[in-house]
Each structure stands twice: as structure tokens, then as C-alpha cells.
Design an enzyme around this catalytic site. Structure first.
Site, PDB file in Angstrom:
ATOM      1  N   GLY A 151       1.288   2.643   8.509  1.00 41.32           N
ATOM      2  CA  GLY A 151       2.432   1.804   8.868  1.00 41.32           C
ATOM      3  C   GLY A 151       2.208   0.325   8.586  1.00 41.32           C
ATOM      4  O   GLY A 151       1.096  -0.119   8.282  1.00 41.32           O
ATOM      5  N   THR A 152       3.293  -0.432   8.704  1.00 39.28           N
ATOM      6  CA  THR A 152       3.265  -1.841   8.286  1.00 39.28           C
ATOM      7  C   THR A 152       2.384  -2.728   9.188  1.00 39.28           C
ATOM      8  O   THR A 152       1.770  -3.679   8.697  1.00 39.28           O
ATOM      9  CB  THR A 152       4.698  -2.414   8.219  1.00 39.28           C
ATOM     10  OG1 THR A 152       5.447  -1.981   9.360  1.00 39.28           O
ATOM     11  CG2 THR A 152       5.426  -1.936   6.973  1.00 39.28           C
ATOM     12  N   ARG A 202      10.097   7.518  -3.583  1.00 33.55           N
ATOM     13  CA  ARG A 202      11.444   7.659  -4.115  1.00 33.55           C
ATOM     14  C   ARG A 202      11.616   7.080  -5.520  1.00 33.55           C
ATOM     15  O   ARG A 202      12.651   7.274  -6.150  1.00 33.55           O
ATOM     16  CB  ARG A 202      12.451   7.022  -3.136  1.00 33.55           C
ATOM     17  CG  ARG A 202      12.671   7.871  -1.899  1.00 33.55           C
ATOM     18  CD  ARG A 202      13.429   7.124  -0.836  1.00 33.55           C
ATOM     19  NE  ARG A 202      12.609   6.105  -0.195  1.00 33.55           N
ATOM     20  CZ  ARG A 202      13.078   5.232   0.704  1.00 33.55           C
ATOM     21  NH1 ARG A 202      14.361   5.235   1.023  1.00 33.55           N
ATOM     22  NH2 ARG A 202      12.276   4.357   1.268  1.00 33.55           N
ATOM     23  N   ALA A 258       0.808  -1.225   0.000  1.00 32.50           N
ATOM     24  CA  ALA A 258       0.000   0.000   0.000  1.00 32.50           C
ATOM     25  C   ALA A 258       0.837   1.269   0.000  1.00 32.50           C
ATOM     26  O   ALA A 258       0.326   2.355  -0.233  1.00 32.50           O
ATOM     27  CB  ALA A 258      -0.932   0.000   1.207  1.00 32.50           C
ATOM     28  N   GLU A 274      14.662  -0.047  14.464  1.00 35.38           N
ATOM     29  CA  GLU A 274      14.796   0.686  13.203  1.00 35.38           C
ATOM     30  C   GLU A 274      16.023   1.596  13.278  1.00 35.38           C
ATOM     31  O   GLU A 274      16.376   2.100  14.350  1.00 35.38           O
ATOM     32  CB  GLU A 274      13.526   1.507  12.925  1.00 35.38           C
ATOM     33  CG  GLU A 274      12.310   0.664  12.576  1.00 35.38           C
ATOM     34  CD  GLU A 274      12.509  -0.256  11.371  1.00 35.38           C
ATOM     35  OE1 GLU A 274      12.865   0.252  10.284  1.00 35.38           O
ATOM     36  OE2 GLU A 274      12.326  -1.481  11.512  1.00 35.38           O
ATOM     37  N   ARG A 331       6.448  -9.732 -37.917  1.00 34.86           N
ATOM     38  CA  ARG A 331       5.416  -9.148 -37.067  1.00 34.86           C
ATOM     39  C   ARG A 331       4.358 -10.204 -36.765  1.00 34.86           C
ATOM     40  O   ARG A 331       4.435 -11.345 -37.185  1.00 34.86           O
ATOM     41  CB  ARG A 331       4.824  -7.920 -37.754  1.00 34.86           C
ATOM     42  CG  ARG A 331       5.804  -6.746 -37.756  1.00 34.86           C
ATOM     43  CD  ARG A 331       5.398  -5.694 -38.748  1.00 34.86           C
ATOM     44  NE  ARG A 331       4.037  -5.247 -38.476  1.00 34.86           N
ATOM     45  CZ  ARG A 331       3.240  -4.684 -39.394  1.00 34.86           C
ATOM     46  NH1 ARG A 331       3.663  -4.504 -40.644  1.00 34.86           N
ATOM     47  NH2 ARG A 331       2.032  -4.296 -39.073  1.00 34.86           N
ATOM     48  N   TYR A 383       8.430  -7.102 -48.710  1.00 32.38           N
ATOM     49  CA  TYR A 383       7.360  -7.014 -47.720  1.00 32.38           C
ATOM     50  C   TYR A 383       6.272  -8.010 -48.082  1.00 32.38           C
ATOM     51  O   TYR A 383       5.713  -7.972 -49.183  1.00 32.38           O
ATOM     52  CB  TYR A 383       6.754  -5.603 -47.661  1.00 32.38           C
ATOM     53  CG  TYR A 383       5.498  -5.605 -46.804  1.00 32.38           C
ATOM     54  CD1 TYR A 383       5.564  -5.968 -45.460  1.00 32.38           C
ATOM     55  CD2 TYR A 383       4.242  -5.310 -47.349  1.00 32.38           C
ATOM     56  CE1 TYR A 383       4.423  -6.029 -44.678  1.00 32.38           C
ATOM     57  CE2 TYR A 383       3.092  -5.363 -46.568  1.00 32.38           C
ATOM     58  CZ  TYR A 383       3.193  -5.728 -45.236  1.00 32.38           C
ATOM     59  OH  TYR A 383       2.070  -5.794 -44.462  1.00 32.38           O
ATOM     60  N   ASN A 437      10.146 -18.969 -54.741  1.00 34.74           N
ATOM     61  CA  ASN A 437      11.227 -18.006 -54.584  1.00 34.74           C
ATOM     62  C   ASN A 437      10.685 -16.586 -54.719  1.00 34.74           C
ATOM     63  O   ASN A 437      10.031 -16.258 -55.714  1.00 34.74           O
ATOM     64  CB  ASN A 437      12.286 -18.276 -55.661  1.00 34.74           C
ATOM     65  CG  ASN A 437      13.485 -17.365 -55.467  1.00 34.74           C
ATOM     66  OD1 ASN A 437      14.367 -17.641 -54.664  1.00 34.74           O
ATOM     67  ND2 ASN A 437      13.499 -16.250 -56.192  1.00 34.74           N
TER      68      ASN A 437
HETATM   69  C1  UD1 Z   1      10.828  -2.146   6.559  1.00 33.26           C
HETATM   70  C2  UD1 Z   1      11.045  -2.622   8.008  1.00 33.26           C
HETATM   71  C3  UD1 Z   1      12.524  -2.758   8.292  1.00 33.26           C
HETATM   72  C4  UD1 Z   1      13.147  -3.708   7.295  1.00 33.26           C
HETATM   73  C5  UD1 Z   1      12.852  -3.254   5.857  1.00 33.26           C
HETATM   74  C6  UD1 Z   1      13.328  -4.300   4.909  1.00 33.26           C
HETATM   75  C7  UD1 Z   1       9.163  -1.746   9.290  1.00 33.26           C
HETATM   76  C8  UD1 Z   1       8.747  -0.715  10.262  1.00 33.26           C
HETATM   77  N1  UD1 Z   1      10.446  -1.679   8.911  1.00 33.26           N
HETATM   78  O1  UD1 Z   1      11.351  -0.844   6.446  1.00 33.26           O
HETATM   79  O2  UD1 Z   1      12.754  -3.232   9.580  1.00 33.26           O
HETATM   80  O3  UD1 Z   1      14.519  -3.807   7.512  1.00 33.26           O
HETATM   81  O4  UD1 Z   1      11.455  -3.047   5.667  1.00 33.26           O
HETATM   82  O5  UD1 Z   1      12.898  -4.047   3.604  1.00 33.26           O
HETATM   83  O6  UD1 Z   1       8.387  -2.580   8.925  1.00 33.26           O
HETATM   84  N2  UD1 Z   1       3.420  -0.539   3.528  1.00 33.26           N
HETATM   85  C9  UD1 Z   1       2.047  -0.598   3.549  1.00 33.26           C
HETATM   86  N3  UD1 Z   1       1.359   0.260   4.346  1.00 33.26           N
HETATM   87  C10 UD1 Z   1       1.969   1.178   5.132  1.00 33.26           C
HETATM   88  C11 UD1 Z   1       3.384   1.232   5.093  1.00 33.26           C
HETATM   89  C12 UD1 Z   1       4.089   0.358   4.284  1.00 33.26           C
HETATM   90  O7  UD1 Z   1       1.429  -1.426   2.864  1.00 33.26           O
HETATM   91  O8  UD1 Z   1       1.271   1.907   5.818  1.00 33.26           O
HETATM   92  C13 UD1 Z   1       4.151  -1.486   2.658  1.00 33.26           C
HETATM   93  C14 UD1 Z   1       4.953  -0.780   1.581  1.00 33.26           C
HETATM   94  O9  UD1 Z   1       4.203  -0.693   0.385  1.00 33.26           O
HETATM   95  C15 UD1 Z   1       6.166  -1.690   1.411  1.00 33.26           C
HETATM   96  C16 UD1 Z   1       6.297  -2.400   2.738  1.00 33.26           C
HETATM   97  O10 UD1 Z   1       5.095  -2.190   3.449  1.00 33.26           O
HETATM   98  O11 UD1 Z   1       5.951  -2.657   0.408  1.00 33.26           O
HETATM   99  C17 UD1 Z   1       7.480  -1.896   3.573  1.00 33.26           C
HETATM  100  O12 UD1 Z   1       7.371  -0.515   3.812  1.00 33.26           O
HETATM  101  P1  UD1 Z   1       8.612   0.448   3.693  1.00 33.26           P
HETATM  102  O13 UD1 Z   1       8.152   1.821   4.019  1.00 33.26           O
HETATM  103  O14 UD1 Z   1       9.319   0.233   2.415  1.00 33.26           O
HETATM  104  O15 UD1 Z   1       9.500  -0.087   4.934  1.00 33.26           O
HETATM  105  P2  UD1 Z   1      11.053   0.107   5.134  1.00 33.26           P
HETATM  106  O16 UD1 Z   1      11.326   1.500   5.569  1.00 33.26           O
HETATM  107  O17 UD1 Z   1      11.762  -0.402   3.954  1.00 33.26           O
END
Ligand code: UD1
Ligand code: CA
Length: 456
Positions: free
Chosen positions: A77-78, A15, A10, A154, A332, A365, A376
Site C-alpha cells: 500500500g501507499t 490495467r 512500485a 476511498e 538519415r 542515394y 549538381n
Molecule cells: C490513490 C489514493 C486516492 C487518490 C488517487 C489519485 C490511496 C490509498 N488512494 O488511489 O485517494 O484519489 O490515488 O490518483 O493512496 N504504489 C506503491 N506501492 C504500493 C501501492 C501503490 O508504490 O504498495 C504506488 C503506485 O505505483 C502508484 C501510486 O502509488 O503510482 C498510487 O497507487 P494506486 O494503486 O494507483 O492508487 P489509487 O487507487 O489510484
């Protein structure tokens, strides 16, 4: 035992500096997302759940019915992302594998190891770690004296001692499902970033005195994560090396693997040689004992055995056995060259079948045509197939001889054994074994005589 994957996809991927959602950026012909799902398939038993957010519509469209999608809105967040899968999965699965969609090089085998370790773990979770010198901003793994995992810290909050830790959090976890959902709710909001971190789930387990296991990986390459287009190119190069290696171990020859670009899923038979600067893409299948390249691009095509394809471009084409083409030939969509066809330089074939042994050496062609065996096609022959409105067919029989620079104005049929003179413009059907010529050049006027210039 039911094992379900939850893939977090999500995040915005700021970047990448791209309009395309990060997880849809491709490596070796398939989106990042595909690679992770493909690897997860090897270790899970149920349909995967993908957490979507940024670019949700596009990601959903891509996934179609290959996964269940749940929306995370807003993205907090994750841990918050993983929580979105609860309504779908609570009481429906035994184990849950959670991972991030930006880690496309992780292998199925690695996920399987993770699942197996959790299977034997008395505690509620196992995570994947890697030992590497370059931390790349990954979370650090803090271990207890007994070797179990104590915390993931982290980078931005780590103390200097913790920053020096070489064991890193890869971002792949296997959970006991009945523990996971409640534990997620116990994670507190990170005071600095205002997000819920999945990595904090380790502390939830540790507080409950439950052991957290880790599978330690040593292949740094497999854990390349993608945050920028630079990472994407590095990951693609690594994946290309992996794909090429596998083909070579299966008997495919490569003069220079570094300049051989083969999409995932392309099939190549043994004793075929791929020469430098060659691209094999999409749904392509190549048989045995072929020589392909150099400087060749083949997409969505099928090639039999013992063919030679030199410096040519093929798209949606079929080559049967012993075909020899190039340099600088273009096939093609719908081009079908049967066995022993020879196609030389600067020819183009589209939506046409060239039967056994047809020779078409130079500058032609052929479109919307059927050409009989052993015919041929002289240099510069053109099927004039387009009348400004529609494409018209040309049918040429067997053992025909088409003279150089013949214009075949379609719709048109030439019978078996017919012949055309050089420069003929053929507008009417030609019966079997008949020679046609013309239009002959006519004198228009006298040209004024000019004094000859000296040669230098
Ligand atoms: C995360 C880990 C870190 C690990 C690293 C490895 C956490 C807090 N940190 O950091 O420990 O070393 O990955 O790759 O988990 N995502 C969502 N929803 C959100 C936020 C993120 O679906 O609200 C998804 C992102 O699309 C991505 C993944 O979770 O695919 C990881 O998120 P990202 O922000 O890339 O985490 P990192 O900072 O890389
Ligand atoms: Ca990441």
C-alpha cells in the site's frame, strides 16, 4: 530549508496490460516518471527518492543517478511505500513531498503552491485536492465545520453522502518531515484490503488535533491519473495541447495543433510554421521562419532558419539556413545539408555533407560522401558505397556536374569542375575539369521482328 520528493512508483499497473512497468510508458516522448520528476524539481531542493517495486530493475536503469531508489517488497500500500524512504531521509530533510508516479500532468507550479501552503501551516501536512464532477474513483475529501480536512474516504468504503462529495484527493502531499515518519507507523492496516493507506495519515493528524490544510485545484485536466492505456492517450492529448499552446504563445505558427505532435523539450524559433501531421521528436531544435510539413517526421535533428521541409523524414540530421527539401526526401544519421541546398523528391542522404548550394533534385542515394559547393547531382545518381564488407567514401569537388543515373563506385574522388555523362559508371578517380562518359550501351544481338499489334 530542505525539501525532498518521495515518488511512489512500485505498483504493478495491471490495467495497462503491458510487460513494460507502468511508469515507463511514455507521453510526448518521455516516460510518465520523467514528467512527474521534472515537475517535482521545481518545488524541491534535494535529489528525489523513488520507491520502486514492480519492474524495479528497469525503472532503476532508466533513472540511473537522477534519483535515489528504494525497494518496496512486497507492496503493501501507499503508506507502506512512503515508509521505505524513512531510512534514507530521517533527519535529512525539513519537508517531504509525497506523490504518485501515475499523475504526469501535475505542474511544477502546483507542487510549489503545495509546499508554500505547508510552509505556512501550523499543522504537519497539506494535501492537494481538485473539485470535479466526475470522481474517477478518487478518494473523497471530508471537511470539518472549520474548513480543515477531516478525512480522505476511498470510494469503495464511502457512504452515499460521501460519494456525492465533489472535492477529490489528487494524491500529492507535503509533510513536516519530523512528524511524517512516526505518523506513518501509526497507520493501521486497512481491514478490507490488507494494505496500509497513505490517505489514512489525515486521521492520524486529526486524532492528534493537528490541522490539515488543502490546496484546492480547479484544473481537472492536470489531475488526470493513468491506470489504463485509454487514460494514457487522454493524458498525452492534454499534454500535447499544453506543449503546442506554449509554442504558439512563443510565436510558432500551427495550422492544426490537433494533428501536430511535438515532444517535450523540442525547441522552435518564432515565425516558424508547423503544418499538419508533423512529428517533432527527441532532441530537436528548429530555428526561425521555417515551414515544416505537412506530413513530416523529424527526430534528433537541428534545423537553421528559413528552411522548407515538405513531407519528409529526418533523423539525426543537420540543416543549415535556407535549405529546401521534399516532398518525400529522407535524411538519415549524419546527413548535413549546408545553406541553400536543394533536395527534391525521393532522395536519401546518410553520413554525408552537402556543401552550400548543392542541388540534388530527384531519385538519388548519397552515403558516406562529401559534395562540394554548387555541385549538381543529376536524377538517379547513386553512390555505391557498400562493397559487401565496408562502407567506402566518395568525395566530390565543387561545381561538379553529375549526369543523370551516374553510378559512383566508392572509394572515389571527383575533382572540382568534373562532369559525368548520363549513365556513367565511374570506378576511377576523376581529375579536375574532366568529362567522363560510359559505359556505352553495346549491341548484343538482333531482336526477332514481331508483327505489330493494333493499338486497341
Ligand atoms: C490513490 C489514493 C486516492 C487518490 C488517487 C489519485 C490511496 C490509498 N488512494 O488511489 O485517494 O484519489 O490515488 O490518483 O493512496 N504504489 C506503491 N506501492 C504500493 C501501492 C501503490 O508504490 O504498495 C504506488 C503506485 O505505483 C502508484 C501510486 O502509488 O503510482 C498510487 O497507487 P494506486 O494503486 O494507483 O492508487 P489509487 O487507487 O489510484
Ligand atoms: Ca492511480
Amino acid at each position: 530549508m530542505k525539501i525532498t520528493a518521495v515518488l511512489l512508483a512500485a505498483g504493478q499497473g495491471t490495467r495497462m496490460k503491458s510487460e513494460l512497468p507502468k511508469v515507463l510508458h511514455a507521453l510526448c516522448g518521455r516516460p510518465m516518471l520523467w514528467h512527474v520528476l521534472n515537475a517535482l524539481q521545481a518545488a524541491t531542493t534535494e535529489k528525489p527518492v523513488v520507491v520502486v517495486g514492480h519492474g524495479a530493475e528497469e525503472v532503476r536503469r532508466y533513472l540511473a543517478d537522477s534519483a535515489e531508489c528504494v525497494l518496496q517488497e512486497p507492496q503493501l500500500g501507499t503508506a507502506h511505500a512512503a515508509m521505505q524512504a524513512e531510512p534514507l531521509l530521517r533527519d535529512k530533510t525539513d519537508l517531504v513531498v509525497v506523490t504518485y508516479a501515475d499523475m504526469p500532468l501535475l505542474r511544477g507550479e502546483t507542487f510549489r503552491q503545495l509546499v508554500e501552503t505547508q510552509h505556512l501551516n501550523a499543522g504537519p501536512l497539506t494535501l492537494l485536492t481538485v473539485v470535479a464532477d466526475d470522481p474517477r474513483g478518487f478518494g473523497r475529501i471530508v471537511r470539518k465545520a472549520d474548513g480543515t480536512v477531516e478525512a480522505i474516504v476511498e470510494e469503495y468504503v464511502a457512504t452515499p453522502e460521501q460519494r456525492a462529495i465533489k472535492e477529490l484527493n489528487v494524491g500529492a502531499y507535503c509533510f513536516q518531515a519530523d512528524w511524517l515518519w512516526d505518523a506513518l507507523h501509526r497507520i493501521e492496516k486497512n481491514p478490507k484490503k490488507g494494505e496500509y493507506y497513505l490517505t489514512d495519515i489525515v486521521e492520524v493528524a486529526v486524532k492528534e488535533d493537528l490541522p490539515v490544510q488543502a490546496v484546492v485545484h480547479d484544473d481537472f485536466i492536470e489531475t488526470i491519473g493513468i491506470n489504463t492505456r485509454v487514460h494514457l492517450s487522454e493524458a498525452e492529448a492534454a499534454l500535447r495541447t499544453r506543449i503546442n499552446r506554449e509554442h504558439m504563445l512563443n510565436g510558432v505558427g500551427m495550422m492544426d495543433p490537433a494533428s501536430t505532435y511535438i515532444d517535450v523539450g523540442v525547441r522552435i524559433g518564432k515565425d516558424t510554421t508547423i503544418l499538419p501531421n508533423t512529428y517533432l521528436q527527441g532532441n530537436t531544435e528548429i530555428g526561425e521562419w521555417n515551414v515544416i510539413g505537412p506530413n513530416t517526421m523529424i527526430r534528433d535533428s537541428r534545423i537553421g532558419d528559413r528552411c522548407k521541409v515538405l513531407a519528409s523524414v529526418l533523423e539525426g540530421a543537420i540543416l543549415e539556413d535556407d535549405v529546401d527539401m521534399g516532398p518525400f526526401a529522407r535524411l538519415r544519421k549524419g546527413a548535413h545539408l549546408k545553406s541553400h541546398v536543394h533536395m527534391g523528391n525521393f532522395g536519401e542522404v546518410k553520413d554525408s555533407t552537402l556543401h552550400e548550394g548543392v542541388k540534388m533534385g530527384h531519385f538519388s542515394y548519397i552515403g558516406n560522401a562529401t559534395i562540394g559547393a554548387r555541385t549538381n547531382i543529376g536524377a538517379g545518381t547513386i553512390t555505391a558505397n557498400y562493397d559487401g564488407e565496408k562502407k567506402n567514401p566518395t568525395e566530390i569537388g565543387e561545381d561538379v556536374f553529375i549526369g543523370s543515373d551516374t553510378m559512383l563506385v566508392a572509394p572515389l574522388k571527383l575533382g572540382d569542375g568534373a562532369r559525368t555523362g548520363a549513365g556513367a559508371v565511374v570506378t576511377k578517380n576523376v581529375p579536375d575539369d574532366t568529362l567522363v562518359v560510359g559505359m556505352p550501351a553495346r549491341a548484343i544481338r538482333k531482336v526477332e521482328k514481331k508483327p505489330r499489334k493494333p493499338n486497341h
